[in-house]
Motif scaffolding. Structure first.
Motif, PDB file in Angstrom:
ATOM      1  N   ASN A  17      -8.096  -9.047  -8.312  1.00  0.00           N
ATOM      2  CA  ASN A  17      -8.636  -8.840  -6.962  1.00  0.00           C
ATOM      3  C   ASN A  17     -10.052  -9.381  -6.831  1.00  0.00           C
ATOM      4  OD1 ASN A  17      -6.323  -7.656  -6.046  1.00  0.00           O
ATOM      5  ND2 ASN A  17      -7.054  -5.546  -6.239  1.00  0.00           N
ATOM      6  N   LEU A  59      -5.971  -8.292  -0.788  1.00  0.00           N
ATOM      7  CA  LEU A  59      -4.653  -8.178  -0.156  1.00  0.00           C
ATOM      8  C   LEU A  59      -4.897  -8.090   1.346  1.00  0.00           C
ATOM      9  CD1 LEU A  59      -1.581  -7.852  -0.581  1.00  0.00           C
ATOM     10  CD2 LEU A  59      -1.945  -5.379  -0.581  1.00  0.00           C
ATOM     11  N   LYS A 103       0.064  -5.506   4.113  1.00  0.00           N
ATOM     12  CA  LYS A 103       1.106  -4.799   3.371  1.00  0.00           C
ATOM     13  C   LYS A 103       2.232  -4.509   4.360  1.00  0.00           C
ATOM     14  CE  LYS A 103       1.728  -2.550  -0.692  1.00  0.00           C
ATOM     15  NZ  LYS A 103       1.115  -2.607  -1.999  1.00  0.00           N
ATOM     16  N   LYS A 118      11.168  -8.180   3.635  1.00  0.00           N
ATOM     17  CA  LYS A 118      10.944  -9.314   2.727  1.00  0.00           C
ATOM     18  C   LYS A 118      10.862 -10.636   3.491  1.00  0.00           C
ATOM     19  CE  LYS A 118      12.571  -7.258  -1.544  1.00  0.00           C
ATOM     20  NZ  LYS A 118      13.779  -6.920  -2.302  1.00  0.00           N
ATOM     21  N   ALA A 162       7.405 -10.736   4.919  1.00  0.00           N
ATOM     22  CA  ALA A 162       6.422 -11.054   3.881  1.00  0.00           C
ATOM     23  C   ALA A 162       6.495 -12.527   3.494  1.00  0.00           C
ATOM     24  CB  ALA A 162       6.663 -10.165   2.663  1.00  0.00           C
ATOM     25  N   SER A 163       7.710 -13.063   3.387  1.00  0.00           N
ATOM     26  CA  SER A 163       7.802 -14.445   2.917  1.00  0.00           C
ATOM     27  C   SER A 163       7.297 -15.417   3.988  1.00  0.00           C
ATOM     28  CB  SER A 163       9.218 -14.749   2.425  1.00  0.00           C
ATOM     29  OG  SER A 163       9.893 -15.583   3.311  1.00  0.00           O
ATOM     30  N   LYS A 211       3.534 -15.237   3.770  1.00  0.00           N
ATOM     31  CA  LYS A 211       3.068 -15.898   2.555  1.00  0.00           C
ATOM     32  C   LYS A 211       3.073 -17.417   2.735  1.00  0.00           C
ATOM     33  CE  LYS A 211       3.373 -15.591  -2.368  1.00  0.00           C
ATOM     34  NZ  LYS A 211       4.270 -15.918  -3.421  1.00  0.00           N
ATOM     35  N   ARG A 235      -2.174 -13.456   2.128  1.00  0.00           N
ATOM     36  CA  ARG A 235      -1.909 -12.669   0.907  1.00  0.00           C
ATOM     37  C   ARG A 235      -1.216 -11.364   1.311  1.00  0.00           C
ATOM     38  NH1 ARG A 235      -7.076 -15.080  -0.160  1.00  0.00           N
ATOM     39  NH2 ARG A 235      -8.193 -13.297   0.705  1.00  0.00           N
ATOM     40  N   GLU A 288       2.023  -8.225   0.471  1.00  0.00           N
ATOM     41  CA  GLU A 288       2.945  -7.534  -0.441  1.00  0.00           C
ATOM     42  C   GLU A 288       3.842  -6.602   0.379  1.00  0.00           C
ATOM     43  OE1 GLU A 288       0.700  -5.314  -3.293  1.00  0.00           O
ATOM     44  OE2 GLU A 288      -0.004  -7.131  -4.331  1.00  0.00           O
ATOM     45  N   ASP A 333       5.548  -2.864   0.403  1.00  0.00           N
ATOM     46  CA  ASP A 333       5.514  -1.542  -0.237  1.00  0.00           C
ATOM     47  C   ASP A 333       6.963  -1.077  -0.371  1.00  0.00           C
ATOM     48  OD1 ASP A 333       5.191   1.030  -1.092  1.00  0.00           O
ATOM     49  OD2 ASP A 333       3.525   1.478   0.268  1.00  0.00           O
ATOM     50  N   ASP A 334       7.576  -1.357  -1.531  1.00  0.00           N
ATOM     51  CA  ASP A 334       9.012  -1.079  -1.679  1.00  0.00           C
ATOM     52  C   ASP A 334       9.266   0.267  -2.360  1.00  0.00           C
ATOM     53  OD1 ASP A 334       8.160  -1.706  -4.177  1.00  0.00           O
ATOM     54  OD2 ASP A 334       9.426  -3.499  -4.430  1.00  0.00           O
ATOM     55  N   ASN A 353      -2.087   3.059   1.477  1.00  0.00           N
ATOM     56  CA  ASN A 353      -2.605   1.710   1.718  1.00  0.00           C
ATOM     57  C   ASN A 353      -3.945   1.734   2.460  1.00  0.00           C
ATOM     58  OD1 ASN A 353      -0.690  -0.294   0.535  1.00  0.00           O
ATOM     59  ND2 ASN A 353       0.762   0.934   1.726  1.00  0.00           N
TER      60      ASN A 353
END
Ligand code: ZN
Length: 548
Positions: free
Chosen positions: A173, A450, A453, A466, A469-470, A473, A478, A480, A482-483, A495
């Protein structure tokens, strides 16, 4: 970190001071303040002063006196208390209106660990009670924002005994923040016509003899390594390496100004007792550059450097700053300062005029200049009003000569360039330490390790989460997911705690309509948005380096 206030060192043998002692000391100080008693100054001949402290058996004052001469010794008396003191003092105790003793610490006599450890009491005073209270509040806030605490919580940096004291390890980070800062610096320097260079971390002894770092700066350097019968030193500064790059090819006036930039890694020896988190370290990454220019080009170059500082202040929301013009002391020419009285006056005048013309607020201080020229020291204040020394902007008329740097002039003569040393973002270590406090760890989106989220309400929406997020990205954000198998309320709280700027909540409605529900750190729920619209807006925020 710079701290204000005062301290007094005492040899109390084995007696330990407690918090209660501070309270009773404060009480006594307040009583004395009310008596409005005068501080009386008296010059003392050395022999008499020595006799006085010999009778009292005060080895410390006798030690101090051994380095003082007749005419330099003054005593101050207040009530029944007399002490050796250079002064100045306030005229009487009645002027003390608000006082607080803040802490107790150990301190070696004269800062030398071979000497006895004394008890040091720190305190602070203000002209009014209100100002004192504001200051104490700020201190409390600073504690919450302590860069060592936040640095750990947010995974920015760590220290390890086996690596060594004062040698921070940058975690993933922290490294993202470093890379963002370097990107900013590179873009800014590219726009301003700088050229980038890369230089080794070590150099032979002979170069530091040429530069004068040996012997003048030796105490701040690591001890040398021996290799093939030569001594090599870790670099404490990038300048000599850059001067060698200047000298690598013959230069003409057409090559100037030449601006060489490098995020240079330097190593400095700081006593272990002086090390402090990221603020005082032994390895530093400096936003360094050296500008080689003619006298005629100097004003414009120096002003451009100052403008760069101001540009950065705006980006980081630094509202309070001061620039201090540090001059030479004519009485110390040849000792502390290069013995070139006329060059000093001329260069100082050049710098002063740039500052006045640019309407930059500054103060002048005599006797604070660098060995080889005047400098501008930059002080900044964090969002909670704490002062930091950021960097210096120095003019150098001596190193060019020492390194025999030359350029041919239009009339085919040779001249020596003036050199500007500058590092507007200081070192990564100190600047990120400052930013952690300044932002309380809530970095603006562009700097945040980050940035987004994605929080699916349940596993049912994981696939869409997902996808979101993709897409983010791919656009350069940046992000992620939270799964964890947790309730959405807990995901949001966790978060928030990690100071993630944006959270995207994903449920049935969001999935069916290709939308996201946006939550902003510090602002709460911003409602539902089209995914593409959100991607555009966050990218714009990052591009503009919006300071929120
Ligand atoms: Zn330099």
């Amino acid at each position: 970190m710079d701290s204000g206030g005062f301290y007094y060192d005492m040899d109390l043998d084995d007696r330990k001071l407690s918090e209660e002692d501070l309270v009773s000391l404060e009480k006594k100080m307040n009583e004395l303040a009310k008596t409005n008693s005068a501080y009386i100054r008296k010059e003392m001949p050395k022999a008499e002063a020595v006799q006085y402290f010999t009778e009292k058996g005060d080895e410390y004052k006798l030690d101090l006196l051994s380095n003082l001469n007749d005419g330099e010794i003054t005593f101050y008396t207040q009530g029944r208390f007399t002490d050796l003191c250079r002064g100045p003092h306030i005229p009487n105790t009645g002027l003390i209106k608000a006082i607080k003793l803040t802490s107790i610490a150990g301190a070696y006599w004269k800062g030398d660990e071979k000497n006895k450890m004394l008890t040091r009491v720190y305190g602070i005073t203000f002209p009014t009670q209100k100002e004192l209270e504001e200051y104490l509040l700020m201190l409390e806030e600073a504690k919450k924002r302590d860069h060592r605490k936040l640095g750990k919580e947010l995974g920015i940096f760590t220290m390890d005994d086996d690596v060594g004291p004062g040698l921070p390890l940058w975690l993933p980070n922290g490294t993202i923040i470093i890379e963002e800062l370097e990107k900013l610096a590179k873009e800014t320097e590219e726009d301003a016509g700088y050229k980038r260079v890369v230089t080794p971390h070590i150099a032979k002894e002979s170069m530091y003899i040429t530069s004068g770092h040996l012997p003048y700066y030796q105490d701040s350097m690591y001890p040398p390594m021996e290799l093939e019968g030569q001594k090599y030193y870790l670099k404490a500064m990038n300048c000599p390496h850059h001067h060698k790059i200047f000298a690598a090819e013959p230069k003409s006036y057409k090559d100037l100004p030449l601006r060489l930039a490098e995020y240079g890694t330097c190593y400095r020896y700081e006593q272990s007792g002086e090390l402090f988190g990221l603020m005082r370290v032994r390895c530093l990454h400096m936003n360094d550059a050296h500008i080689y220019c003619t006298k005629e080009q100097f004003a414009q170059e120096f002003k451009a450097v100052n403008d760069m500082y101001l540009k950065y202040f705006k980006i980081f929301g630094i509202e309070k700053y001061i620039m201090r013009l540090s001059l030479h002391d004519p009485e110390k020419l040849g000792q502390k300062y290069v013995d070139e009285p006329e060059l000093w006056i001329e260069t100082e005048e050049l710098v002063r005029n740039v500052m006045i013309d640019a309407k930059i607020p500054f103060v002048e201080v005599k006797g604070e200049g660098a060995f080889y020229g005047p400098k501008i020291d930059v002080q900044i204040w964090s969002a909670i009003g704490r002062e930091f020394t950021l960097a210096t902007n120095q003019v150098d008329f001596a190193q060019g000569r020492r390194f025999k740097l030359e350029f041919t002039t239009p009339d085919n003569n040779t001249d020596i360039p003036l050199i500007i040393h500058r590092a507007p973002l200081g070192t990564h270590e100190r600047f990120i330490g400052f930013l952690l406090e300044h932002y309380a760890g809530k970095f603006p989106v562009w700097l945040s390790p980050l940035q987004v989220k994605v929080l699916p309400i349940s596993d049912k929406f994981m696939d869409y989460a997902k996808v979101v997020a993709s897409k983010l990205k791919k656009s350069g954000v940046r992000v992620e997911v939270d799964d964890r198998n947790e309730k959405i309320g807990k995901k949001i709280r966790d978060n928030e705690l990690h100071r993630v700027p944006y959270m995207l909540v994903i449920g049935e409605k969001e999935m069916n309509e290709s939308k996201v529900s946006v939550r902003r750190q510090g602002k709460g729920d911003l409602g539902m948005k089209d995914l593409d619209e959100f991607i555009n807006s966050i990218n714009e925020e990052i591009r503009n380096r919006t300071n929120e």
